[in-house]
Design an enzyme around this catalytic site. Sequence first.
Site, PDB file in Angstrom:
ATOM      1  N   ALA A 191      69.187   5.064 -19.196  1.00 46.36           N
ATOM      2  CA  ALA A 191      69.543   4.024 -19.762  1.00 46.36           C
ATOM      3  C   ALA A 191      68.089   3.689 -20.649  1.00 46.36           C
ATOM      4  O   ALA A 191      68.402   2.508 -21.326  1.00 46.36           O
ATOM      5  CB  ALA A 191      70.400   3.221 -19.165  1.00 46.36           C
TER       6      ALA A 191
ATOM      7  N   ASP B 277      63.271  11.375 -32.037  1.00 49.06           N
ATOM      8  CA  ASP B 277      63.236  11.846 -30.751  1.00 49.06           C
ATOM      9  C   ASP B 277      65.271  12.397 -30.778  1.00 49.06           C
ATOM     10  O   ASP B 277      64.989  12.973 -29.911  1.00 49.06           O
ATOM     11  CB  ASP B 277      63.246  10.914 -29.795  1.00 49.06           C
TER      12      ASP B 277
ATOM     13  N   LYS C  63      56.893   2.874 -26.824  1.00 47.54           N
ATOM     14  CA  LYS C  63      58.061   2.830 -28.619  1.00 47.54           C
ATOM     15  C   LYS C  63      59.225   1.049 -27.975  1.00 47.54           C
ATOM     16  O   LYS C  63      59.021   1.252 -30.019  1.00 47.54           O
ATOM     17  CB  LYS C  63      59.418   4.486 -27.973  1.00 47.54           C
TER      18      LYS C  63
HETATM   19  N1  LIG Z   1      61.485  16.390 -24.171  1.00 52.46           N
HETATM   20  C1  LIG Z   1      61.183  15.328 -25.061  1.00 52.46           C
HETATM   21  O1  LIG Z   1      61.245  15.572 -25.933  1.00 52.46           O
HETATM   22  C2  LIG Z   1      61.355  14.075 -24.373  1.00 52.46           C
HETATM   23  C3  LIG Z   1      61.391  12.500 -25.152  1.00 52.46           C
HETATM   24  C4  LIG Z   1      61.016  11.623 -25.100  1.00 52.46           C
HETATM   25  C5  LIG Z   1      61.012  10.934 -23.619  1.00 52.46           C
HETATM   26  N2  LIG Z   1      61.196  12.253 -22.383  1.00 52.46           N
HETATM   27  C6  LIG Z   1      60.814  12.143 -21.049  1.00 52.46           C
HETATM   28  O2  LIG Z   1      62.278  11.499 -20.627  1.00 52.46           O
HETATM   29  C7  LIG Z   1      61.730  10.934 -19.519  1.00 52.46           C
HETATM   30  C8  LIG Z   1      62.539   9.239 -19.471  1.00 52.46           C
HETATM   31  O3  LIG Z   1      61.329   8.645 -20.509  1.00 52.46           O
HETATM   32  P1  LIG Z   1      62.095   6.933 -21.259  1.00 52.46           P
HETATM   33  O4  LIG Z   1      61.563   6.315 -22.515  1.00 52.46           O
HETATM   34  O5  LIG Z   1      63.397   7.137 -21.119  1.00 52.46           O
HETATM   35  O6  LIG Z   1      61.798   6.044 -20.005  1.00 52.46           O
HETATM   36  P2  LIG Z   1      62.706   4.947 -19.334  1.00 52.46           P
HETATM   37  O7  LIG Z   1      62.709   4.370 -21.413  1.00 52.46           O
HETATM   38  O8  LIG Z   1      60.897   4.012 -18.921  1.00 52.46           O
HETATM   39  O9  LIG Z   1      63.158   5.496 -19.194  1.00 52.46           O
HETATM   40  C9  LIG Z   1      63.740   5.893 -18.021  1.00 52.46           C
HETATM   41  C10 LIG Z   1      65.499   5.716 -17.104  1.00 52.46           C
HETATM   42  O10 LIG Z   1      64.863   6.463 -15.431  1.00 52.46           O
HETATM   43  C11 LIG Z   1      65.742   5.689 -14.684  1.00 52.46           C
HETATM   44  N3  LIG Z   1      64.592   5.658 -13.371  1.00 52.46           N
HETATM   45  C12 LIG Z   1      63.510   5.533 -13.734  1.00 52.46           C
HETATM   46  N4  LIG Z   1      62.855   6.064 -12.821  1.00 52.46           N
HETATM   47  C13 LIG Z   1      64.451   6.493 -12.205  1.00 52.46           C
HETATM   48  C14 LIG Z   1      64.802   6.908 -10.539  1.00 52.46           C
HETATM   49  N5  LIG Z   1      63.532   6.322  -9.641  1.00 52.46           N
HETATM   50  N6  LIG Z   1      65.757   6.817 -10.219  1.00 52.46           N
HETATM   51  C15 LIG Z   1      66.427   6.611 -11.200  1.00 52.46           C
HETATM   52  N7  LIG Z   1      66.597   6.688 -12.359  1.00 52.46           N
HETATM   53  C16 LIG Z   1      64.986   6.351 -12.671  1.00 52.46           C
HETATM   54  C17 LIG Z   1      65.332   4.010 -15.041  1.00 52.46           C
HETATM   55  O11 LIG Z   1      66.337   3.454 -14.449  1.00 52.46           O
HETATM   56  P3  LIG Z   1      66.019   1.977 -14.895  1.00 52.46           P
HETATM   57  O12 LIG Z   1      67.088   1.187 -16.000  1.00 52.46           O
HETATM   58  O13 LIG Z   1      67.054   1.493 -13.785  1.00 52.46           O
HETATM   59  O14 LIG Z   1      64.947   1.627 -14.614  1.00 52.46           O
HETATM   60  C18 LIG Z   1      65.721   4.162 -17.067  1.00 52.46           C
HETATM   61  O15 LIG Z   1      67.316   4.578 -16.938  1.00 52.46           O
HETATM   62  C19 LIG Z   1      60.475  10.697 -19.388  1.00 52.46           C
HETATM   63  O16 LIG Z   1      59.871  11.797 -18.220  1.00 52.46           O
HETATM   64  C20 LIG Z   1      60.199  11.399 -20.560  1.00 52.46           C
HETATM   65  O17 LIG Z   1      58.629  12.136 -20.760  1.00 52.46           O
HETATM   66  C21 LIG Z   1      61.192  14.102 -22.913  1.00 52.46           C
END
Ligand SMILES: NC(=O)c1ccc[n+]([C@@H]2O[C@H](COP(=O)([O-])OP(=O)(O)OC[C@H]3O[C@@H](n4cnc5c(N)ncnc54)[C@H](OP(=O)(O)O)[C@@H]3O)[C@@H](O)[C@H]2O)c1
Length: 301
Positions: free
Chosen positions: A132, A108, A72
């Site tokens: 974040a 989103d 993204k």
């Molecule tokens: N329902 C929907 O339509 C929708 C839309 C978008 C996303 N999502 C879901 O949202 C989730 C996140 O997506 P994203 O695009 O935001 O991912 P991302 O950009 O990779 O961000 C992930 C976030 O989660 C934190 N994180 C990851 N693993 C962790 C752990 N083990 N313990 C604590 N914090 C952790 C990361 O912290 P750090 O900064 O410390 O790395 C970061 O802040 C995914 O599961 C995705 O499928 C759903």
Amino acid sequence: MAASRVHARLFGVLGDPVDHSLSPAMQNAAFAAARLPHLYLRYRVAPPALEEALADARRLRMGGLNLTVPLKETALPLCDVLTAEARRIGAVNTLLFRGDRLVGDNTDGRGFLRALGDRVRLGGAHTVLIGAGGSARAVGAALVHAGCGRITVANRTPGRGEQLAARLATLGCPDTRAISLAGLAGGDPLADAALVVNTTPLGLGGARLALRHGASPPRCLFIDLVYGTQPTPFLAAAVRAGRATLDGGPMLLHQGALAFETWTGRRAPLAAMARALSDAGLVLTQPRAARSVRARRPPRP
Ligand SMILES: NC(=O)c1ccc[n+]([C@@H]2O[C@H](COP(=O)([O-])OP(=O)(O)OC[C@H]3O[C@@H](n4cnc5c(N)ncnc54)[C@H](OP(=O)(O)O)[C@@H]3O)[C@@H](O)[C@H]2O)c1
């Protein structure tokens, strides 16, 4: 124009991993319900291959694309034009081909707000945003747009949490702060929260966040962006504490519906899209909205 004269186009979602994506089921159901002859597929593309993949999509005159993790942000400099929404969020999840120009949009944040509906009065409210990353930026920007009065960002990597809090302040939130994940465990940040949103993928693997759900006001709503057949531990604990919950299914539905509308210029057949997600095993925990959605009657040929 009669629907039968619309040229068939190819659409798709790019990401890595992408095999789990339910977007093909949802978008193909939407095309069928709208009597459009298009096809939506998933493509595994890693960040270094994105530029080439977009050039191929342009050459093939594809109708549009979605982007998922981890593309993204990679897509931002590859677009010819970004919508105001994509710029506000700092990420792209929907691509349109407008003549020779590649337009980057993001559905989103708006999808999140539509999924939320009128469950929470956001004006002046306090939201705790956990994570974040890209989805936290989209949800955060949407919450600022909806008038949230205070946003507390809790993130594993403190620097990223601070960056997001600063960004949301720039977007217009009057009070933002960043805390550590450990700071959540005591419960204080939840004391006056109207909304707690988990944007981390932790629930996918069944992992838990240390959080005292019961420290929130009784009407606080807990949302996990992860979706699936079972409640995540984060939502299960909220239910045990007697709090209302929402998983990521309705947001998936609405961000997809907005992408469909952007690509086709037609109202999305929400009921057909929701049915496709249910058939794929998703429990759409949105009974009120599900009752109110209507499949659009396709135009007569
Ligand atoms: N329902 C929907 O339509 C929708 C839309 C978008 C996303 N999502 C879901 O949202 C989730 C996140 O997506 P994203 O695009 O935001 O991912 P991302 O950009 O990779 O961000 C992930 C976030 O989660 C934190 N994180 C990851 N693993 C962790 C752990 N083990 N313990 C604590 N914090 C952790 C990361 O912290 P750090 O900064 O410390 O790395 C970061 O802040 C995914 O599961 C995705 O499928 C759903």
